[in-house]
Design an enzyme around this catalytic site. Structure first.
Site, PDB file in Angstrom:
ATOM      1  N   HIS A  23      33.384  35.764  41.918  1.00  0.00           N
ATOM      2  CA  HIS A  23      32.570  36.736  42.811  1.00  0.00           C
ATOM      3  C   HIS A  23      32.844  36.839  44.335  1.00  0.00           C
ATOM      4  O   HIS A  23      32.423  37.789  44.968  1.00  0.00           O
ATOM      5  CB  HIS A  23      30.945  36.024  42.630  1.00  0.00           C
ATOM      6  CG  HIS A  23      30.524  36.070  41.224  1.00  0.00           C
ATOM      7  ND1 HIS A  23      29.213  36.887  40.916  1.00  0.00           N
ATOM      8  CD2 HIS A  23      30.818  35.197  40.017  1.00  0.00           C
ATOM      9  CE1 HIS A  23      29.343  36.705  39.719  1.00  0.00           C
ATOM     10  NE2 HIS A  23      29.874  35.785  39.126  1.00  0.00           N
ATOM     11  N   ASP A 112      25.445  39.155  46.292  1.00  0.00           N
ATOM     12  CA  ASP A 112      25.577  39.228  44.911  1.00  0.00           C
ATOM     13  C   ASP A 112      24.318  39.510  43.887  1.00  0.00           C
ATOM     14  O   ASP A 112      23.450  38.774  44.219  1.00  0.00           O
ATOM     15  CB  ASP A 112      26.271  37.944  44.432  1.00  0.00           C
ATOM     16  CG  ASP A 112      27.043  38.029  43.093  1.00  0.00           C
ATOM     17  OD1 ASP A 112      26.309  38.350  42.130  1.00  0.00           O
ATOM     18  OD2 ASP A 112      28.257  37.708  43.169  1.00  0.00           O
TER      19      ASP A 112
HETATM   20  C1  UDX Z   1      33.711  35.320  36.279  1.00  0.00           C
HETATM   21  C2  UDX Z   1      33.782  36.041  35.181  1.00  0.00           C
HETATM   22  O1  UDX Z   1      34.502  35.448  34.256  1.00  0.00           O
HETATM   23  C3  UDX Z   1      33.899  37.511  35.442  1.00  0.00           C
HETATM   24  O2  UDX Z   1      33.828  38.176  34.108  1.00  0.00           O
HETATM   25  C4  UDX Z   1      32.595  38.007  36.016  1.00  0.00           C
HETATM   26  O3  UDX Z   1      32.768  39.341  36.312  1.00  0.00           O
HETATM   27  C5  UDX Z   1      33.143  37.459  37.478  1.00  0.00           C
HETATM   28  O4  UDX Z   1      33.006  36.001  37.163  1.00  0.00           O
HETATM   29  P1  UDX Z   1      36.444  34.283  36.221  1.00  0.00           P
HETATM   30  O5  UDX Z   1      36.092  33.963  34.918  1.00  0.00           O
HETATM   31  O6  UDX Z   1      36.934  33.341  37.291  1.00  0.00           O
HETATM   32  O7  UDX Z   1      35.014  34.838  36.804  1.00  0.00           O
HETATM   33  O8  UDX Z   1      37.483  35.585  35.946  1.00  0.00           O
HETATM   34  P2  UDX Z   1      37.612  36.909  36.991  1.00  0.00           P
HETATM   35  O9  UDX Z   1      36.711  37.680  37.167  1.00  0.00           O
HETATM   36  O10 UDX Z   1      39.054  37.456  36.307  1.00  0.00           O
HETATM   37  O11 UDX Z   1      38.109  36.284  38.347  1.00  0.00           O
HETATM   38  C6  UDX Z   1      39.040  35.291  38.665  1.00  0.00           C
HETATM   39  C7  UDX Z   1      39.826  35.726  40.079  1.00  0.00           C
HETATM   40  O12 UDX Z   1      40.625  34.499  40.100  1.00  0.00           O
HETATM   41  C8  UDX Z   1      40.633  37.078  39.757  1.00  0.00           C
HETATM   42  O13 UDX Z   1      40.478  37.478  40.838  1.00  0.00           O
HETATM   43  C9  UDX Z   1      42.079  36.414  39.882  1.00  0.00           C
HETATM   44  O14 UDX Z   1      43.084  37.243  40.518  1.00  0.00           O
HETATM   45  C10 UDX Z   1      41.957  34.888  40.507  1.00  0.00           C
HETATM   46  N1  UDX Z   1      43.139  33.951  40.052  1.00  0.00           N
HETATM   47  C11 UDX Z   1      42.908  33.484  38.742  1.00  0.00           C
HETATM   48  C12 UDX Z   1      43.857  33.815  41.007  1.00  0.00           C
HETATM   49  O15 UDX Z   1      43.942  34.264  42.057  1.00  0.00           O
HETATM   50  N2  UDX Z   1      44.942  32.813  40.600  1.00  0.00           N
HETATM   51  C13 UDX Z   1      45.096  32.475  39.535  1.00  0.00           C
HETATM   52  O16 UDX Z   1      45.968  31.641  39.212  1.00  0.00           O
HETATM   53  C14 UDX Z   1      43.956  32.481  38.587  1.00  0.00           C
END
Ligand code: UDX
Length: 458
Positions: A23, A112
């Protein structure tokens, strides 16, 4: 009459993300775009560490250390939200007071969408308000139907037909799980409540782009006015002309233990590495971790696997000794930087919306392995609508087996559909770049938002 540039410079936005990585990231990128259009933005975060203190272009970051840890030792989701919202209310008025004394007063709160109560706070402060959705338009539309009482999740219907979307099986709808709890009605209420006061909000902003979700966007726009402003990924990966001073990790809640993985990637051939990451929240069962490890080994490709520190104890003990040549396990990385690396040929992902948009925008085909929340719907679109990946099948015990993982990786890397998946990925990459480039659909929507928010206060 005031010049538009001057009016923009006097327009001060507060950006209020929910304090989770998925987020915070898109809200930070949106803040940077607003700053690039001349606005002043203060982003409020409830995480206070050395990375949140780093420079983030001209976005002012107010890190509020949460000294009241006790507040968050919670028993129920309701208690959590009650404590969190009262902390937000208190801190927001402090910030507004401080900002008002020192420079231009606040004119708009961008919050948000999972915190719809923030609209009341904006009204109490006498400022405009924008609800910022961090999930796709399709997922937002599904929750809208739930809010309107037209759809239940979980559903007992075999195939769900919704405007602007392909027919959806129950496994394609957002999951009603919350962590290990398989069916959590509070989770679905939280998500559908995003719509509880959208009729009163000044703007609805969604992190996606018109071209990606045209049909469902048209339908949603007939229900409530919205602006699609994505993909909100660091702009240096989208356009050279949009360089906006991106610090490497953004406002990161996690830190890699080493940075050696970039050299490791440099040493690999083009498109030869499977990058594996499941975002910031997913917690996999130990058996599932074993099958991922075995599936990666069976596939015999190079792999770079992000396993957060909190998950490391689930890794098979001898994994690194057996795979040191082929595989590298790390605790965190700047994901878009990795996805943009030429040696990465496939992304095995949980399909969090940010990860999905990052892969789409950087042209990397996916093995979609969703867990919960919106990820199941994102995986459906990845595999069957945008056709940029394959979706794993889950067995009766709820596990994706090593054989399935091996097969899906092979399919994306070199299978029959590999070339079409790559071609489609390139197409979406180009369309994503066009959307955020000057005059593109998302850029125009951001421009309109800036014009309207500026006009609101002059
Ligand atoms: C959650 C939900 O899963 C997602 O679907 C929703 O819409 C927002 O919140 P999350 O599960 O953490 O988030 O997944 P994601 O939405 O993919 O966000 C993860 C973020 O962390 C991405 O921007 C990704 O680039 C970042 N990340 C992940 C890193 O920078 N490094 C890493 O090693 C792993």
């Amino acid at each position: 009459m005031e010049s538009p540039r001057r009016a923009a410079a006097e327009t001060h936005i507060i950006a209020l993300p929910f304090p989770a990585q998925g987020h915070i990231n898109p809200m930070l990128q949106f803040s940077k775009r607003l700053v690039s259009k001349g606005l002043k933005v203060t982003l409020v975060t409830f995480i206070d560490n050395e990375l949140t203190k780093a420079k983030h272009g001209s976005v002012v970051v107010e890190s509020i250390s949460n000294n009241s840890e006790e507040n968050f030792k919670i028993s129920t989701m309701e208690d959590y939200w009650r404590n969190f919202s009262s902390l937000v209310r208190q801190k927001l008025s402090e910030i507004v007071e401080k900002q008002g004394e020192s420079c231009c007063p606040i004119s708009c709160l961008v919050y948000d969408s999972i915190m719809p109560w923030a609209l009341d706070m904006a009204r109490e402060l006498g400022v405009a308000a924008a609800s910022f959705f961090t999930q796709s338009c399709a997922v937002s539309a599904i929750y809208y139907h739930v809010y309107k009482g037209r759809l239940n999740i979980p559903t007992d219907v075999d195939l769900v037909s919704l405007e602007g979307m392909p027919p959806l099986e129950s496994c394609d709808l957002p999951s009603s799980a919350c962590g290990l709890e398989k069916n959590c009605p509070a989770m679905i209420s939280l998500m559908s409540d995003q719509f509880s006061n959208v009729g009163e909000v000044d703007w609805i902003l969604i992190n996606t782009f018109n071209e990606l979700e045209e049909e469902v966007m048209n339908w949603m726009a007939s229900q409530c006015p919205l602006k699609l402003i994505g993909p909100l990924i660091p702009s240096k990966y989208l356009s050279k002309r949009l360089e906006l001073d991106d610090s490497e990790y953004g406002l990161s809640l996690f830190k890699p233990r080493t940075n050696s993985f970039m050299q490791w990637l440099d040493s690999k051939e083009a498109s030869s590495v499977v990058y594996v990451a499941f975002g910031s929240l997913a917690s996999l069962e130990e058996k599932q971790m074993e099958d991922i490890a075995s599936g990666l080994k069976l596939s015999n490709y190079n792999f770079l696997w992000v396993v957060r520190e909190s998950e490391e104890n689930k890794l098979p003990k001898n994994l690194m000794n057996e795979t040191s040549e082929k595989g590298l396990i790390i605790t965190w990385c700047p994901q878009p930087e990795v996805l943009a690396h030429k040696s990465v040929g496939c992304f095995m992902t949980h399909c969090g919306w940010n990860s999905t948009l990052e892969a789409l925008s950087l042209g990397v085909p996916m093995v979609a392995m969703p867990y919960w929340s919106d990820q199941t719907t994102n995986a459906k679109f990845v595999a069957d609508v945008w056709r940029v990946g394959v979706r794993v099948k889950v067995n009766e015990e709820g596990i994706v087996t090593k054989e399935e993982i091996e097969m899906c990786i092979r399919e994306v890397m070199e299978g029959e559909s590999s070339s079409i998946l790559r071609r489609n990925s390139e197409k979406w990459k180009m369309l994503a770049q066009e959307a955020v480039a000057e005059g593109g659909s998302s850029d125009k929507n951001v421009e309109r938002f800036v014009a309207e928010v500026t006009c609101n206060i002059t």
